[in-house]
Write an enzyme that holds these catalytic residues in place. Sequence first.
Site, mmCIF file in Angstrom:
data_model
loop_
_atom_site.group_PDB
_atom_site.id
_atom_site.type_symbol
_atom_site.label_atom_id
_atom_site.label_comp_id
_atom_site.label_asym_id
_atom_site.label_seq_id
_atom_site.Cartn_x
_atom_site.Cartn_y
_atom_site.Cartn_z
ATOM 1 N N ILE A 199 0.860 -1.183 0.000
ATOM 2 C CA ILE A 199 0.000 0.000 0.000
ATOM 3 C C ILE A 199 0.897 1.235 0.000
ATOM 4 C CG2 ILE A 199 -1.870 1.194 1.188
ATOM 5 C CD1 ILE A 199 -2.559 -1.470 2.549
ATOM 6 N N HIS A 240 2.103 -3.891 4.077
ATOM 7 C CA HIS A 240 3.060 -2.836 4.399
ATOM 8 C C HIS A 240 2.795 -1.581 3.576
ATOM 9 C CE1 HIS A 240 5.733 -2.455 0.827
ATOM 10 N NE2 HIS A 240 5.358 -3.698 0.588
ATOM 11 N N CYS A 241 3.257 -0.468 4.108
ATOM 12 C CA CYS A 241 3.320 0.786 3.364
ATOM 13 C C CYS A 241 4.762 1.265 3.486
ATOM 14 C CB CYS A 241 2.313 1.806 3.888
ATOM 15 S SG CYS A 241 2.440 2.153 5.661
ATOM 16 N N ASN A 242 5.001 2.565 3.449
ATOM 17 C CA ASN A 242 6.374 3.049 3.556
ATOM 18 C C ASN A 242 6.924 2.836 4.967
ATOM 19 O OD1 ASN A 242 8.815 4.352 3.364
ATOM 20 N ND2 ASN A 242 8.021 6.150 2.310
#
Length: 227
Positions: free
Chosen positions: A66, A122-124
């Site tokens: 994401i 996960h994202c950043n």
Amino acid sequence: MQTGGVTPGFSPDQLRELIQGSGEEWTYEMRRECQEILPGVLLGPMQASKSLETLQRHGITHILCIRDAKEAFSVRPRFPDQFQYMVLDVQDSEEQNLIRLFPQASTFIDNATANGGRVLVHCNGGISLSPAFVVMYVMQHLQIPWEDALHLVQNRRYCISPNSGFLTQIKEYESIYKATRAVQSFPQQGNAIARRKRVDDSDDEGQNRVEDRKRQLVDDEDDAMEL
């Protein structure tokens, strides 16, 4: 804690323990790692998705990436030949509509875990964007209030902090998923009511036919007596 009724598969005590977590001591370095939120569902930052050794150690089979579109050059699928990916471009802003995108994420996670897979979401940074999706997933999957879902995720990944807009949508989603479940259960209730109505109607029709037959016999007897 507002656990309400018994969640399918869990007693109230088991659900309470699940929400409270293991009580593992949190360290700053752990924000760079991923944590298992539910069996087969892990949450973490981009760093975890970049390490093939980490992914293999956790038995990851699916990765839900994401990201904000402007981060696409760095937050991206890195091992497409080894893992099944879904990428959602989502702005990490209070105006971003998460509820509209959530069903895609939920279906991806459900399909993975239903087949014995393990999913990294996960994202950043694993702080706001991906945690918001995971909180919504936990709430829907366990059928618990949004506060309990937030606590469950936060008790495993202490550094999460969805922005205020995401928190508002998480709260709103509680009523949405409950309404959806009610609608899904309604056809069964409606069918049962319809069956009962058909039986009642049939009984009424049978009784009416008997009464009509009795009246006809009485009328025939009266006619015979007059003759």
